[in-house]
Write an enzyme that holds these catalytic residues in place. Structure first.
Site, PDB file in Angstrom:
ATOM      1  N   ASP A 438     -27.286  20.829  31.113  1.00 33.67           N
ATOM      2  CA  ASP A 438     -25.837  21.047  31.248  1.00 33.67           C
ATOM      3  C   ASP A 438     -25.037  19.994  30.471  1.00 33.67           C
ATOM      4  O   ASP A 438     -25.584  18.965  30.030  1.00 33.67           O
ATOM      5  CB  ASP A 438     -25.500  20.956  32.751  1.00 33.67           C
ATOM      6  CG  ASP A 438     -24.288  21.783  33.147  1.00 33.67           C
ATOM      7  OD1 ASP A 438     -23.510  22.171  32.266  1.00 33.67           O
ATOM      8  OD2 ASP A 438     -24.125  22.013  34.364  1.00 33.67           O
ATOM      9  N   ASP A 496     -19.515  30.307  34.703  1.00 30.93           N
ATOM     10  CA  ASP A 496     -19.538  30.061  36.146  1.00 30.93           C
ATOM     11  C   ASP A 496     -18.763  31.148  36.892  1.00 30.93           C
ATOM     12  O   ASP A 496     -18.692  31.118  38.118  1.00 30.93           O
ATOM     13  CB  ASP A 496     -18.915  28.698  36.471  1.00 30.93           C
ATOM     14  CG  ASP A 496     -19.869  27.562  36.144  1.00 30.93           C
ATOM     15  OD1 ASP A 496     -21.078  27.814  36.049  1.00 30.93           O
ATOM     16  OD2 ASP A 496     -19.397  26.422  35.985  1.00 30.93           O
TER      17      ASP A 496
HETATM   18  C1  DGJ Z   1     -21.715  23.622  35.619  1.00 27.80           C
HETATM   19  C2  DGJ Z   1     -22.628  24.801  35.531  1.00 27.80           C
HETATM   20  O1  DGJ Z   1     -22.019  25.832  34.819  1.00 27.80           O
HETATM   21  C3  DGJ Z   1     -23.023  25.263  36.922  1.00 27.80           C
HETATM   22  O2  DGJ Z   1     -23.844  26.397  36.842  1.00 27.80           O
HETATM   23  C4  DGJ Z   1     -23.701  24.141  37.638  1.00 27.80           C
HETATM   24  O3  DGJ Z   1     -24.913  23.848  37.001  1.00 27.80           O
HETATM   25  C5  DGJ Z   1     -22.801  22.926  37.674  1.00 27.80           C
HETATM   26  N1  DGJ Z   1     -22.364  22.570  36.358  1.00 27.80           N
HETATM   27  C6  DGJ Z   1     -23.498  21.763  38.304  1.00 27.80           C
HETATM   28  O4  DGJ Z   1     -22.755  20.636  38.269  1.00 27.80           O
END
Ligand code: DGJ
Length: 694
Positions: A438, A496
């Site tokens: 990430d 998300d």
């Molecule tokens: C952002 C990501 O898009 C989410 O799926 C998740 O992994 C969060 N970060 C975790 O902090």
């Protein structure tokens, strides 16, 4: 005067350049594939003199520079303390075969040399540029185009993307204007608008499309040139003074992937094929994409080993094949204020480390995956306390935080070594088969190109040391989806936002650039966390079917009915994934709000049909499938639908037959009149099989 033609061909397009004496090769043609014996007239022969012009008026070439009569967009802006900023290149050498071409240019006065490379892969053209400082003083590069492409005057529309967290890849369709267009990303990573990319449509409906294979700052421009065409350029965006090339040093640009195609779908298919050709699958082979469950929305930071083991049990009983432990597992990570940088398991949450959980997951027949965010650090972490100087910092300036975190300076060898060691230790200690990698903020202060190259180098090193690991790239959802990083990863987290009606266009737009097997598509909760809207389980599953299927929830929250529905769709995904993740993808719309996606070929198609809003027509619109074979008859079979039996509208006989035994129609009818669709309530979908009826 000497003349030479350079020509390379893709599967259905051709480019032709004209070399006159030792001048930089001129752009003469980029369009549909020409017969091998076509002989273009020379540009000089067909270009009349124009008043108030240089007597020898420069025309668009593959590496145009300003200073000696080309007044259009330059491919290079570079200087040595203000000197050598006007450049004039000549051709030193050319190497050309049927599919690839490399051109070496030289400017002896400015002491520069350039290598331009073009190569067709299928119908996608890869273009890239490398500049060498042949002088004895450093050269400052402000701009260098990775490619300079010609667009004809009859291009009328341009489709490109904008976006934000929870709203990635928003498509804009705008008229081409002679005022020109400049799109610049300065966020330091690809960003939620996607990479520099556009689809340009001509008055006859044909398409020029291109994307930059790069994960950092990027510039894309389209400039009208009154010689009668547009000039399209792609390249990295640099901060002033960022690129200082020492004597003898070479700067290589990222690749541009470009295609001329007869439709939007064939442009996307050319992109898919080019990316697939470079996908770094372990053992060079894509395994069937496993059904995925991710812990983020199920638990956020609230980890507890026993609860996660029970989560794994529930996931396995649904048919899940890979469990990913998201953010929250490492030392001091109880919220987003602390912990980033300390990549060891939190001793309170995982007193015996991650191995017991990973072993439990593996014993259930699933793969274990782990979330990391290596490029980031919280001030409240052991790493930052030990090495505050490792965070990106401009001298005497503050360091703005985002999500309470700072960015590590990936250009530093010691930073990359420490991160490699942390990841390597984890991968050696725990049976981890997958990393979700990430990156949850934009870069301020800027990290520039060195940051991206540092991240690429770290990913490459991890992959080289652990060749069986798969990597998912995420940046607050879909903030780092591009063909550059696609060469070193196996999946992208698209967004998300799990609202199926947000996901539908968002995923469709991502699929314009990236093949479906790389697009993570999860079934989320209802109401969904991002928008609070509610959607049926079946509809959410149908929307997730269009990519690499996964789940973003705790199955314990489901009632028996939803659990059964989810488990049915998982089984369907497993049956269909080979067809979903190979072959061509077509997308389209039918009237009255229907959108569809088809996977396969003219022999056999898997057709996904979606209705988001209520019908307004009494008779549903037909859906034309122009990719089919007009000489064949097809059998249409119903595989699954989301329509509930209790509230479904009454159907025409044709649809009752499709549902019960299948119905056949002629290819020509399906191509031109279309497949009659059933009546559907809002937020419903159909999955159909359409195959030649023998
Ligand atoms: C952002 C990501 O898009 C989410 O799926 C998740 O992994 C969060 N970060 C975790 O902090």
């Amino acid at each position: 005067m000497t003349h030479r033609w350079l020509r390379i061909d893709g599967s259905s397009s051709t480019i032709i350049l004209e070399c006159v004496n030792k001048g930089v090769p001129l752009w003469r043609y980029w369009g549909p594939k020409l017969r091998a014996d076509v002989k273009p007239p020379s540009l000089g022969q067909v270009t009349p003199p124009a008043s108030f012009s240089l007597d020898a008026r420069p025309q668009l070439n593959v590496f145009p520079t300003n200073g000696f009569g080309w007044f259009g967009a330059p491919a290079l802006r570079a200087h040595r303390d203000g000197a050598d900023s006007a450049q004039l290149f000549s051709t030193e050498d050319v190497r050309c075969d049927e599919r690839s071409l490399s051109i070496i240019l030289c400017d002896r006065v400015a002491a520069l040399s350039v290598t331009l490379s073009f190569a067709f892969e299928g119908n996608a053209l890869r273009a890239t540029t490398a500049l060498t400082n042949e002088g004895d003083r450093p050269l400052s590069i402000d701009w260098i185009a990775a490619a300079t492409l010609p667009l004809p005057a009859n291009t009328i529309h341009r489709q490109a993307f904008t976006g934000r967290h929870n709203g990635e890849f928003v498509l804009h369709n705008e008229r081409m204007t002679q005022a020109g267009w400049h799109q610049e990303n300065r966020r330091g990573l690809t960003g939620h608008s996607g990479p520099a990319a556009a689809f340009v449509e001509t008055t006859t409906g044909t398409i020029y499309a291109a994307q930059l294979a790069w994960s950092g700052n990027a510039i894309q421009t389209i400039e009208w040139n009154d010689e009668g065409h547009f000039v399209w350029q792609f390249g990295e965006g640099f901060t002033p003074g960022e690129i200082m090339l020492s004597p003898g040093e070479t700067h290589s640009t990222p690749d541009v992937i470009a295609t001329y195609a007869f439709s939007m779908n064939s442009a996307a298919q050319a992109f898919h094929a080019a990316i697939r050709a470079r996908s770094p699958w372990p053992d060079s082979r894509m395994r069937p994409r496993p059904v995925h469950i991710n812990s983020w929305e199920a638990f956020y930071f609230d980890h507890d080993e026993a609860r996660l083991m029970a989560f794994a049990d529930r996931a396995a009983s649904l048919g899940v094949e890979r469990l990913v432990l998201d953010d929250g597992w490492f030392k001091g990570r109880h919220n987003d204020m602390s912990g980033l940088g300390d990549w060891t398991p939190d001793p309170d949450k995982y007193p015996n480390g991650l191995k017991p959980l990973a072993d439990h997951v593996t014993a259930l027949g699933m793969e274990f995956g782990l979330w990391v965010e290596p490029e980031m650090v919280n001030e409240d972490s052991d790493l930052f306390r030990a090495h505050p100087e490792w965070a990106l910092q401009a001298a005497d300036r503050s360091r703005p935080t985002a999500r309470n975190q700072l960015v590590l300076n990936m250009a530093r060898d010691d930073v990359r070594d420490a991160l490699f060691k942390a990841i390597d230790d984890l991968l050696n200690a725990v049976p981890i088969r997958y990393l979700k990698w990430d990156h949850n903020r934009d870069l301020a202060p800027p990290g520039g190109r060195a940051q991206i190259l540092g991240a690429y180098a770290l990913i490459d090193r991890v992959r080289a040391a652990h060749p069986h690991i798969e990597i998912e790239i995420c940046a607050g959802g879909g903030g780092r989806i591009d063909a550059g990083i696609a060469e070193r990863c196996h999946r992208f987290w698209a967004s998300d936002n799990l609202d199926a009606n947000v996901r539908l266009p968002l995923q469709r737009n991502i699929l314009r650039l990236i093949p479906p097997e790389l697009m993570g598509a999860h079934v989320g909760t209802s109401p969904t966390h991002a928008t609070s809207r509610m959607q049926s389980m079946a509809y959410r599953c149908a929307v997730a079917l269009s990519g690499h299927f996964g789940i973003e929830m705790d199955p314990a929250t489901l009632d028996d009915n939803d659990r059964a529905v989810l488990s049915d769709w998982i089984a369907l995904y497993k049956d269909l994934r080979d067809r979903l993740h190979q072959g061509n993808v077509w997308q389209g719309t039918a009237n009255d709000g229907i959108v569809w996606q088809a996977h396969g070929d003219a022999q056999r198609l898997l057709l996904l049909v979606y209705r988001e809003a209520p019908e307004t027509w009494r008779t549903p619109s037909a859906l034309t499938l122009s990719m089919l074979d007009a000489t064949k008859r097809y059998l249409i079979r119903h595989l699954k639908s989301t329509v509930s039996t209790t509230h479904s509208p009454a159907q025409a006989d044709f649809w009752c037959d499709v549902q019960h035994k299948g119905q056949s129609l002629d290819g020509e009818w399906l191509m031109h009149i279309g497949l009659p669709l059933p009546s559907m309530n809002a937020e419903n979908a159909l999955v159909l099989d359409i195959a030649i009826d023998c």
